[in-house]
Scaffold this active site. Sequence first.
Site, short mmCIF file in Angstrom:
data_model
loop_
_atom_site.label_atom_id
_atom_site.label_comp_id
_atom_site.label_asym_id
_atom_site.label_seq_id
_atom_site.Cartn_x
_atom_site.Cartn_y
_atom_site.Cartn_z
N TYR A 43 0.84 -1.22 0.00
CA TYR A 43 0.00 0.00 0.00
C TYR A 43 0.88 1.27 0.00
CZ TYR A 43 -3.18 -3.47 2.16
OH TYR A 43 -3.90 -4.59 2.47
N ASN B 288 4.55 8.13 -0.11
CA ASN B 288 4.62 9.00 1.06
C ASN B 288 5.68 8.53 2.05
OD1 ASN B 288 3.60 11.24 2.66
ND2 ASN B 288 2.63 9.71 3.98
N GLU C 194 1.41 -1.12 -5.07
CA GLU C 194 0.26 -0.21 -5.05
C GLU C 194 -0.65 -0.58 -6.21
OE1 GLU C 194 -2.63 2.26 -4.56
OE2 GLU C 194 -1.03 2.19 -3.05
N ASP D 80 0.52 -0.05 5.48
CA ASP D 80 -0.35 1.08 5.82
C ASP D 80 -1.69 0.82 5.14
OD1 ASP D 80 -1.53 3.47 6.48
OD2 ASP D 80 -0.24 4.71 5.22
N CYS E 60 -5.10 3.30 10.40
CA CYS E 60 -6.09 4.36 10.59
C CYS E 60 -7.33 3.85 11.32
CB CYS E 60 -6.49 4.97 9.24
SG CYS E 60 -7.18 3.80 8.07
N GLU F 280 -5.01 7.53 14.51
CA GLU F 280 -4.01 6.89 13.66
C GLU F 280 -2.90 6.36 14.57
OE1 GLU F 280 -3.13 6.87 9.21
OE2 GLU F 280 -4.72 7.88 10.30
#
Length: 394
Positions: free
Chosen positions: A246, A251, A267, A327, A352, A386
């Site tokens: 992911y 980032n 991804e 993530d 998250c 988070e």
Amino acid sequence: MNVHQVYPEQYDAQLGTKQQRITTLFSDLLPNQCELEVFSSPTTHYRQRAEFKIWHENNTAHYAMYQRGEYKRPFIINDFPVASQVITETMPHLLEAINHNEVLKRKLFQVEFLSTLSGEVLITMIYHKPLDDQWQTQAELLQTHLRDTLCCSLKDTVKEVGKETAQNTAHHHVVTHLDIIGRSRKQKRCLGRDYVMETFSLNNGSFQYQQPEGAFTQPNANVCEHMLDWAVSASKAFSGDLLELYCGIGNFTLPLASNFRHVLATEISKTSVAAALENLKTNHVNNVKIVRMSSEEFSQAMDGVRQFRRLEGIDLNDYRFSTVFVDPPRAGLDDHTVSITQKFDRILYVSCNPETLKANLNTICQTHRIERFALFDQFPYTDHIECGVSLVKK
């Protein structure tokens, strides 16, 4: 959070409640020596993204939001202090211009803003009508008007406080670049770029990110910088190669790459993969390869369950994976991916959703122990939390 209620004076107490929730939820998994690391947010102007419905009443357009479950009762938005300073400065100028232009106002039902710490803003105007050349002509005039109007802020600041002070305040208060996109059903009209350029200043350097419209980006940029610094710090002593699932636009990939020999990242989104490849090039990161696959597909490839064309030219046996970084979305990791992560010596998990994180860790902690645990307050005044977890094999 009620769309009108932001109380900075209550922020510390609310953050304390979140901290207690995490401490209680993970009490059976956290070692005694593992102290919860807490990273707070600015109390206002912390969101780099915002979207609003457009409510039409008495031939006037208003920004509006809805409470969950009350979609026929709009709340008119006159002030939105959670949005970045760049967005809040842009909002009234945009709305005023829309209300003075029937071509731009008619059938407009949503406006989305994407901004950066460096002052860039991308505006997406979404319509229930086809966008023709007349719309584009008026939208181009609007874009020019907004650029001219908002850039005056810097000129005025220079006159009032001097060039050096103005440059210091520009980072937070002045629009440095503005573009508009128009969208309707199966239609997209770009009047400039369809992305913004963000810069994060971290302990291990400065990184530039192309953030496309529609791709996932962390909404709270200040907290995102804390998350990136934490991940780099937590993996500083690691070695070998990194597998990242992911990866999005890269980032975490960019700053983490310096801690590893090679990185293989996955991804599924075409838009995000294209941005990630561009971001690697921009930042001169040369030890990363990205494959467009879901985590479930890659897990099957690692186990030899399936072969994928998208892995042609990549020999998984050439990698010495020591660490996996995940993530995932709110649903957490599927059971098969959880079992894959347990094969790695070290795991970095950013979540998250504490509930799905807890469910995943109940299994992962059968083979691994938690070394570091962090709380990142991406969304003040909400229940959202988070987390970041660093684990090592027992």
